[in-house]
Structure formats: C-alpha cells, structure tokens
Design an enzyme around this catalytic site. Structure first.
Site, PDB file in Angstrom:
ATOM      1  N   ASP A   1       5.411  -1.172  -7.266  1.00 13.86           N
ATOM      2  CA  ASP A   1       4.519  -1.605  -6.321  1.00 13.86           C
ATOM      3  C   ASP A   1       5.038  -3.067  -5.642  1.00 13.86           C
ATOM      4  OD1 ASP A   1       2.447  -0.869  -4.549  1.00 13.86           O
ATOM      5  OD2 ASP A   1       1.348  -2.537  -5.399  1.00 13.86           O
TER       6      ASP A   1
ATOM      7  N   LYS B   1      -2.250  -7.558  -5.067  1.00  9.98           N
ATOM      8  CA  LYS B   1      -2.013  -8.079  -3.628  1.00  9.98           C
ATOM      9  C   LYS B   1      -2.125  -9.390  -3.256  1.00  9.98           C
ATOM     10  CE  LYS B   1      -0.268  -4.183  -3.269  1.00  9.98           C
ATOM     11  NZ  LYS B   1      -0.671  -2.928  -2.902  1.00  9.98           N
TER      12      LYS B   1
ATOM     13  N   ASN C   1      -8.125   8.226  -1.948  1.00 17.81           N
ATOM     14  CA  ASN C   1      -7.656   6.761  -2.379  1.00 17.81           C
ATOM     15  C   ASN C   1      -7.763   6.718  -4.030  1.00 17.81           C
ATOM     16  OD1 ASN C   1      -5.973   4.703  -2.445  1.00 17.81           O
ATOM     17  ND2 ASN C   1      -7.849   3.352  -2.192  1.00 17.81           N
TER      18      ASN C   1
ATOM     19  N   SER D   1       1.642   1.358   1.822  1.00 18.32           N
ATOM     20  CA  SER D   1       0.779   2.053   1.025  1.00 18.32           C
ATOM     21  C   SER D   1       0.724   3.607   0.973  1.00 18.32           C
ATOM     22  CB  SER D   1      -0.877   1.335   1.031  1.00 18.32           C
ATOM     23  OG  SER D   1      -0.700  -0.267   0.952  1.00 18.32           O
ATOM     24  N   ALA D   2       0.514   3.970  -0.162  1.00 12.67           N
ATOM     25  CA  ALA D   2       0.597   5.559  -0.195  1.00 12.67           C
ATOM     26  C   ALA D   2       1.732   6.218   0.468  1.00 12.67           C
ATOM     27  CB  ALA D   2      -0.859   5.953   0.189  1.00 12.67           C
ATOM     28  N   CYS D   3       2.739   5.589   0.531  1.00  8.65           N
ATOM     29  CA  CYS D   3       4.016   6.213   0.963  1.00  8.65           C
ATOM     30  C   CYS D   3       4.966   6.730   0.236  1.00  8.65           C
ATOM     31  CB  CYS D   3       4.381   5.533   2.370  1.00  8.65           C
ATOM     32  SG  CYS D   3       3.423   5.438   3.670  1.00  8.65           S
TER      33      CYS D   3
ATOM     34  N   GLY E   1      -7.173  -3.514  -4.977  1.00 12.22           N
ATOM     35  CA  GLY E   1      -6.424  -4.858  -4.415  1.00 12.22           C
ATOM     36  C   GLY E   1      -7.639  -5.699  -4.008  1.00 12.22           C
TER      37      GLY E   1
ATOM     38  N   ARG F   1      -7.339   6.718  -7.890  1.00 11.31           N
ATOM     39  CA  ARG F   1      -6.146   5.852  -8.786  1.00 11.31           C
ATOM     40  C   ARG F   1      -6.187   6.089  -9.961  1.00 11.31           C
ATOM     41  NH1 ARG F   1      -2.627   2.741  -5.145  1.00 11.31           N
ATOM     42  NH2 ARG F   1      -3.381   3.072  -2.906  1.00 11.31           N
TER      43      ARG F   1
ATOM     44  N   ARG G   1       6.149   6.889   6.575  1.00 10.34           N
ATOM     45  CA  ARG G   1       5.747   8.292   6.976  1.00 10.34           C
ATOM     46  C   ARG G   1       5.940   8.599   8.384  1.00 10.34           C
ATOM     47  NH1 ARG G   1       1.874  11.310   3.476  1.00 10.34           N
ATOM     48  NH2 ARG G   1       1.702  10.007   1.806  1.00 10.34           N
TER      49      ARG G   1
ATOM     50  N   TYR H   1     -13.264  -2.867  -6.092  1.00  8.27           N
ATOM     51  CA  TYR H   1     -12.060  -1.830  -6.053  1.00  8.27           C
ATOM     52  C   TYR H   1     -10.776  -2.427  -5.698  1.00  8.27           C
ATOM     53  CZ  TYR H   1     -10.025   2.852  -5.756  1.00  8.27           C
ATOM     54  OH  TYR H   1      -9.309   3.849  -6.041  1.00  8.27           O
TER      55      TYR H   1
ATOM     56  N   HIS I   1       6.449  -6.092  -1.057  1.00  4.42           N
ATOM     57  CA  HIS I   1       5.592  -4.617  -1.743  1.00  4.42           C
ATOM     58  C   HIS I   1       6.827  -3.598  -1.854  1.00  4.42           C
ATOM     59  CE1 HIS I   1       2.502  -1.747  -0.116  1.00  4.42           C
ATOM     60  NE2 HIS I   1       2.453  -1.737  -1.470  1.00  4.42           N
TER      61      HIS I   1
ATOM     62  N   ARG J   1      -9.127  -0.857  -0.259  1.00  8.92           N
ATOM     63  CA  ARG J   1      -8.959  -2.295   0.458  1.00  8.92           C
ATOM     64  C   ARG J   1      -9.493  -2.439   1.762  1.00  8.92           C
ATOM     65  NH1 ARG J   1      -4.390  -2.985   2.221  1.00  8.92           N
ATOM     66  NH2 ARG J   1      -3.203  -1.186   1.507  1.00  8.92           N
TER      67      ARG J   1
HETATM   68  P1  GTP Z   1       0.576   2.594  -3.131  1.00  6.19           P
HETATM   69  O1  GTP Z   1       0.019   2.806  -4.485  1.00  6.19           O
HETATM   70  O2  GTP Z   1      -0.765   2.578  -2.154  1.00  6.19           O
HETATM   71  O3  GTP Z   1       1.224   1.376  -2.800  1.00  6.19           O
HETATM   72  O4  GTP Z   1       1.239   3.887  -2.901  1.00  6.19           O
HETATM   73  P2  GTP Z   1       2.914   4.353  -3.087  1.00  6.19           P
HETATM   74  O5  GTP Z   1       3.822   3.949  -2.127  1.00  6.19           O
HETATM   75  O6  GTP Z   1       3.119   3.997  -4.514  1.00  6.19           O
HETATM   76  O7  GTP Z   1       2.615   5.946  -2.788  1.00  6.19           O
HETATM   77  P3  GTP Z   1       2.753   7.012  -3.986  1.00  6.19           P
HETATM   78  O8  GTP Z   1       4.004   7.319  -4.738  1.00  6.19           O
HETATM   79  O9  GTP Z   1       1.420   6.689  -4.870  1.00  6.19           O
HETATM   80  O10 GTP Z   1       2.397   8.352  -3.031  1.00  6.19           O
HETATM   81  C1  GTP Z   1       1.401   8.499  -2.118  1.00  6.19           C
HETATM   82  C2  GTP Z   1       1.156   9.960  -1.766  1.00  6.19           C
HETATM   83  O11 GTP Z   1       2.590  10.511  -1.028  1.00  6.19           O
HETATM   84  C3  GTP Z   1       0.933  11.108  -2.879  1.00  6.19           C
HETATM   85  O12 GTP Z   1      -0.069  12.000  -2.230  1.00  6.19           O
HETATM   86  C4  GTP Z   1       2.246  11.423  -3.113  1.00  6.19           C
HETATM   87  O13 GTP Z   1       1.872  12.934  -3.578  1.00  6.19           O
HETATM   88  C5  GTP Z   1       2.780  11.711  -1.694  1.00  6.19           C
HETATM   89  N1  GTP Z   1       4.502  11.563  -1.737  1.00  6.19           N
HETATM   90  C6  GTP Z   1       5.137  10.779  -2.479  1.00  6.19           C
HETATM   91  N2  GTP Z   1       6.387  10.977  -2.283  1.00  6.19           N
HETATM   92  C7  GTP Z   1       6.789  12.103  -1.507  1.00  6.19           C
HETATM   93  C8  GTP Z   1       7.663  12.835  -1.008  1.00  6.19           C
HETATM   94  O14 GTP Z   1       8.931  12.389  -1.368  1.00  6.19           O
HETATM   95  N3  GTP Z   1       7.236  13.745  -0.085  1.00  6.19           N
HETATM   96  C9  GTP Z   1       6.080  14.184   0.400  1.00  6.19           C
HETATM   97  N4  GTP Z   1       5.869  15.087   1.349  1.00  6.19           N
HETATM   98  N5  GTP Z   1       5.019  13.405  -0.221  1.00  6.19           N
HETATM   99  C10 GTP Z   1       5.220  12.581  -1.041  1.00  6.19           C
HETATM  100  C1  SPV Z   2      -1.819  -0.465  -1.789  1.00  4.62           C
HETATM  101  O1  SPV Z   2      -2.538  -0.279  -1.255  1.00  4.62           O
HETATM  102  O2  SPV Z   2      -0.649  -0.645  -1.674  1.00  4.62           O
HETATM  103  C2  SPV Z   2      -1.778  -0.208  -3.196  1.00  4.62           C
HETATM  104  C3  SPV Z   2      -3.436  -0.242  -4.073  1.00  4.62           C
HETATM  105  O3  SPV Z   2      -1.061  -0.479  -4.179  1.00  4.62           O
HETATM  106  S1  SPV Z   2      -4.319  -1.607  -3.940  1.00  4.62           S
HETATM  107  O4  SPV Z   2      -3.983  -2.524  -5.292  1.00  4.62           O
HETATM  108  O5  SPV Z   2      -5.592  -1.444  -3.702  1.00  4.62           O
HETATM  109  O6  SPV Z   2      -3.942  -2.418  -2.714  1.00  4.62           O
HETATM  110 MN    MN Z   3       0.893  -0.576  -3.103  1.00  5.67          MN
END
Ligand code: GTP
Ligand code: SPV
Ligand code: MN
Length: 625
Positions: A315, A247, A407, A290-292, A240, A409, A440, A238, A267, A89
């Site tokens: 999500d 989003k 990133n 995102s990604a947490c 979002g 997916r 995080r 790509y 979210h 994004r």
């Molecule tokens: P978006 O799709 O971007 O919104 O991300 P998300 O919030 O769905 O995050 P996702 O579950 O895909 O996790 C993102 C990253 O965090 C991955 O690399 C996971 O391996 C890592 N992760 C998820 N849960 C944990 C956890 O409990 N502990 C640790 N150390 N890492 C984690």
């Molecule tokens: C995020 O970034 O929170 C996502 C991926 O779920 S995207 O759809 O690209 O926004």
């Molecule tokens: Mn997301």
C-alpha cells in the site's frame, strides 16, 4: 513560574495509570500526554508495550464486550462488525491545517472547487479540535501506543505515538505498525509524529451505540497539522480514519517530511520479481488508487513460468535515492489492511493464506461453522451452510445486496504472507527499477504503455484517473481524477509536490523507468478484455524486459511506448483481443488529454510545473496520429 515537569504532573491530575511507568517516558512524550489527558479527560491511562500479554488482554476485553467474535475455523482470528455508519475513509471530513492556505492546496481557478486536499487555517482547526476533543474520552481508557513506521531504528524509519480510546484501534495498530516499548529508547529526546484519536463517544453516551462500536459519524474530523507533525482524528474507528500510522502519517504527514528531506512518500506497493533463469531480481513499485489492485498485484501468483514473485509492501512506499544514485524503497507498514470482496483462492491465494492466523475481519459475513464469507468466495464454502451477513442478518447466496460490505477488510501481519520477501524489513530498503501508475479505466486506455522519460512519467502520473470504488464515501461509478493515486492523501500543495517529483531527477541518479497499466478495459458488452490477477505477471514481464533495455519489443505511440504486437507472452490465455486491448481511439485521447489538461489548469493553476506541458506536446502528437 513552574517547572515544565510540575505543569505536566498538574495537567495529568489524578488520572490513574493502569499500566506502564509515566516517569520513564521521554520528556517530550510526557508533555504530549499531559496536554491530551488534560483535554480528553480519560478515566485511566494505559501505556502500551507491544507485548503478547497485552494483545491477549485487549482481545479478551473486546470479546467480552461483543466487539469481536472469535472465528472457530481459524487460529486467533476475529470478526468485527462496525456501526454501519462507519465503514470507510471520509474524505470530506479530512483537513490539512497550515497558516498559509497555498502551502496546502494549489491556486485553483476562480469558481472551481478544489479537490486536491482540503485546507483549514491552523487557528480554526485548533478551535475545532479543542471543542470536539474536550472531554471526549470521559469514562474511557486512553491507550498510549508507541510505534515505528519502518523497522525500529532504521535510517528511513520514523516514530509516532498514538493516543486512542479504542482498543480495536490498538489491536489493529499492533498489526499494522511496529508497537514496542523499545521505541522509547530509540526515540530519546527526538521528535515524533503526534497522533491523537478518539471515537468521539464519551460516557455517558449521547448517541445509541450500534454493534458495540462507539463512534460519532456526524462529527467526524480528521485533522493534520504538518508543521508540528500532528494528527487529530475524531468520530470514526475505521481503517484509514483511525489507524493513524497509515494514510494520515505514512502518506499525508510523511509527504511533507519527505518534501523537507528530499524523498517521496507514495501510495505504492513494492514487489520483487526474480528471473528464475538468471537469478536476477528486480523490484517495482506501483501506484493505483484505493481498491484498484495494489494488494492483488503485490501478492500475485504468476500464471507463466519464469518468475518468483515476493511482496515487500502492498500500500505505501517511502522512496529515497541513496548515495550511489539508486532509488530505494521501504514499506513503512507492518501488516496488510486489504479489501476482501473479490479475494479468493483463485484471484489471490497468497492473501487468503496470509489471514489464516492472527487476523481481524471487519464487516464480512460469517458462516455457521465459524468461518467468513464475502462476495467472490461462493465456490469456497459449503453450499448448504447458513450465512449471517455483515449487518448480522440471515443471508443466502443469490440474495440482493451484499453479504459483506464492499469495503470490508482483513488486517493481518505482513510476516504471515507466504511470499513475504526475506528483505521486506531491510532498513536500507530495496532498489527500484520501475514505477508503475494505473487505475480503473473501462475505455480507451491500453493494458500497458511506457512513458518517454522521467518527466513524461510525472505527467502520466498527474493524469491518473479511475472509476470510483468503495474505499471512500463516494457513490456511483464515475471516472475521477486521482493524480499519482494520491488525491485523498496529499499532505501539501499538489503543484509543489509535482515539482518535487521533477526535482528527483539528477544527472548522477539512476532514474527508474515509468509505466501506466490498466487491467480494467472492457469490450462493448462490458466484459474485461484482460483476465487480470495472476496474468498481470505477463505485463510485468514486458516491463522488466523494457527495463533490461530490450528495444525490439516496443513501438512509439503518441502517448508513450506500446508493446509491439505479440511481445507480451499470451501463452495459454485463449482469445485475447490484442487490437482492442491496445487501441488508442483518437477522439477518446484528444478528449482525455484536453480534459486532463483542463483539470490540471483548474485544480493546480499557476502551481503546475509548466515545463511538463512544454516538453510533452502530447495533444499535438495525438492530433498528428
Ligand atoms: P486499497 O487497499 O484500497 O488501497 O486497494 P488496493 O489497491 O490494494 O486494491 P486490491 O488489490 O485490494 O483490489 C481491489 C479490488 O480490485 C478487489 O475486489 C480485487 O478483486 C479487484 N482486482 C484486483 N486486481 C484485479 C485485476 O487484475 N483485474 C480485475 N478485474 N480486478 C482486480
Ligand atoms: C485505501 O483506501 O487506500 C486503503 C484503506 O488502503 S484505508 O486504510 O482505509 O485508507
Ligand atoms: Mn490503499
């Protein structure tokens, strides 16, 4: 003085309609189409019906053109490599357009650059849209995608129509939203969210096309017009940026609709936990940036007995109080667009099992036997197999750099998840007992705490921060504010949005409890103090016992209720440094609260609901600790 119909026909010109019947479409859709055909000047018009045959046709075209590679190891699974300039994004090119600036962004302190949304005047945005999109689909087909966010026809669902010149986007929209010809009938004369997307690469192409992935990264623009429920996205194919149901619609535009109609678009993941002894099921929603870890938590494989977990959404949640005062949530999406690096049979088997069929893997590495690979899958592939990285180069485990883009997916239908909740498509939604915020936070922030009240929970949400991740264009690891995990997704003034949250609380409503979690605290060597993933169920177990009213397991602290020592089930975990995991370093929290307060004063200014500070003299409590 022409009839509307004639104008529509005139604007359509002689663009051939290669599929579908234009005249059967609702009048408003006809007008919408005519306007954008006139602007974008596609070679042909293709009205999608969501059928299986359509998927076959589009997939075949994408393979022929080299955009998709069939993965031999799986059924109906494809690899896609994008132009390496189009991988996430682009928040810096994302705008909300209104006439009044302060409808969109708060009154920031003078000299401060606002980070809670980017505003453009409607007129200026329109001019940019008109100039960028003029002729942008020349030589390409315009696909017309009717889709529903939420079950088709459901009381909480909303309809959109997306125009796009990318058949990759069409294929992904078919997975991520409900695409169907039935939409036209359900829609009738009603309004819909207008979504326009172009890769920004008309023929003959001006820019060299890399990896058969046309795009225009220098001119990316993602514009939202909340007043007329319209989204225009240009230059990127790509995630979002281009799957506008996600989003752009389900968060930015929907948050404005939600403001107007009295609900929330967030979210958040949605999951159900059934207590195997009592059979009672509770649902929780969690908002992490995102990604947490939303997808991972939503699909958790519990490491302690006692709970059956099922996922409703990973999500986005649309939340509304029903007439009995119960907060109900639906997942507006139809699929998962999940982060791949870090995903494996140990961390998230349910995700792994979700993408064995009908799935698209974008920007991962490929193994010579027609499988996929990314960081975290080292123990799950044949050690001697040849690997090609996401850039198409030969690769070996241990080489510097990444095999897959951070990133990268998967896109797969939610229905394929082995633990998908049987009620995930219930149009009424599921009842929510708890809301959880998190991010995080390598230092200072305990594994879990509970807020004192709804209002305090809103403050905790407003103070969410997180180490930056690869989901957007930010580089380097720094702690960024991401209030309510919505910073990149706000559709209107964040101060007004917080007030809207406060206004949710009414005497006749059953307000869910709210919590804050942090799976990412590290020790002095930088090692995670908490194992995370499946073990996070131990924290959810504590959360649910709090929701059930267990007073004996919590102690009051300056920042909220903490678990009483030993009240989280740590059976079988080995050495967990409880005191380190739950400590509240006084200097850290004083700094943190001051910093958060300054941030909110700088960024939200007079729009910040003062009542939040007045009732929660958090700093004072910390000082007196
Ligand atoms: P978006 O799709 O971007 O919104 O991300 P998300 O919030 O769905 O995050 P996702 O579950 O895909 O996790 C993102 C990253 O965090 C991955 O690399 C996971 O391996 C890592 N992760 C998820 N849960 C944990 C956890 O409990 N502990 C640790 N150390 N890492 C984690
Ligand atoms: C995020 O970034 O929170 C996502 C991926 O779920 S995207 O759809 O690209 O926004
Ligand atoms: Mn997301």
């Amino acid at each position: 003085f022409m009839e509307i119909h004639e104008i529509v026909i005139q604007k359509l010109g002689h663009v051939p309609i290669v599929k579908g019947d234009f005249h059967m479409l609702p009048k408003k859709v006809q007008k919408f189409l005519a306007k954008w055909v006139y602007t974008c000047k596609p070679r042909a018009l293709y009205i999608c019906d969501g059928s299986h045959a359509e998927a076959e046709e589009v997939t075949h075209k994408l393979i022929e053109r080299g955009v998709l590679t069939k993965l031999k190891k799986y059924e109906n699974c494809y690899l896609c490599r994008t132009d390496p300039a189009d991988v996430a994004r682009v928040e810096s090119k994302t705008w909300i357009a209104t006439d009044d600036k302060y409808e969109t962004v708060p009154h920031v302190r003078q000299g401060v650059r606002g980070i809670l949304g980017q505003w453009k005047h409607t007129k200026e945005m329109e001019e940019e849209v008109n100039s960028d999109l003029d002729g942008c689909m020349a030589g390409r087909t315009m696909y017309v995608i009717p889709f529903s966010m939420g079950p088709i026809g459901g009381p909480l669902s909303k309809i959109g129509v997306q125009l796009t010149d990318s058949n990759y986007v069409l294929l992904c929209m078919r997975i991520m939203t409900r695409v169907s010809a039935d939409i036209w009938e359900v829609l009738g004369d009603n309004d819909f969210v207008r979504c326009v997307h172009s890769m920004g690469c008309p023929r003959p192409v001006q820019r060299k096309v890399v990896n058969h992935w046309p795009c225009n990264p220098d001119k990316i623009m993602i514009g939202h017009f909340p007043a007329r429920r319209e989204i225009v996205s240009f230059g990127s194919g790509y995630g979002g940026n281009s799957l506008l149901g996600k989003k752009c619609f389900a968060l930015r535009i929907a948050s404005v609709i939600a403001r107007d109609e009295g609900w929330l678009a967030e979210h958040m993941l949605i999951m159900g936990l059934t207590n195997e002894k009592t059979g009672e099921e509770k649902f929780v929603c969690a908002a992490f940036p995102s990604a947490c870890g939303k997808t991972n938590l939503a699909m958790i494989q519990p490491t302690i007995p006692g709970y059956k977990v099922r996922v409703v959404g990973d999500d986005i949640a649309w939340l509304r109080f029903d007439d009995k005062g119960v907060l109900r949530a639906i997942n507006p999406e139809n699929g998962f667009l999940g982060v791949l690096p870090g995903t494996n049979m140990k961390t998230n088997p349910n995700a792994m099992l979700s993408f064995q069929n009908i799935s698209i893997f974008t920007n991962v590495a490929e193994t010579a036997d027609g499988g996929v690979f990314w960081e975290g899958m080292e123990d799950e592939i044949d050690k001697n197999i040849a690997i090609t990285n996401w850039l198409g180069q030969p690769w070996k485990i241990g080489m510097p750099g990444n095999a897959a883009h951070p990133n990268s997916r998967f896109t797969c239908p939610a229905s394929q998840c082995p633990i998908i909740h049987p009620k995930w498509e219930d149009p009424k939604g599921v009842p929510v007992s708890a809301l959880i915020f998190g991010g995080r936070r390598p230092t200072g922030v305990p594994l879990v705490f509970e807020s004192y009240s709804w209002q305090h929970g809103v403050m905790v949400g407003a103070c969410v921060k997180s180490e930056s991740t690869a989901a957007a264009e930010h580089t380097g690891k720094k702690i960024m504010h991401d209030p309510m995990a919505m910073r990149p997704f706000m559709g209107y003034n964040f101060g007004k949005y917080l007030q809207h949250w406060l206004d949710m609380e009414k005497p006749d409503r059953n307000m869910p409890k709210s919590f804050h979690v942090n799976w990412f605290r590290v020790d002095e060597h930088g090692k995670f103090l908490w194992p995370g993933f499946g073990d996070n169920v131990r924290v959810l177990d504590w959360v649910l016992r709090r929701c059930a009213g267990d007073e004996s397991i919590a102690v009051k602290s300056p920042i909220g209720y903490l678990p009483k020592k030993g009240s989280i089930d740590l059976t079988g975990l080995g050495d967990i440094k409880w005191d380190e995991l739950f400590s509240l370093p006084k200097h850290y929290w004083l700094d943190d609260m001051r910093e958060s307060k300054l941030f909110l004063e700088d960024q939200v200014g007079t729009d910040f609901p003062q009542v939040i500070w007045e009732t929660h003299a958090q700093e004072k409590r910390i000082e007196e600790q």
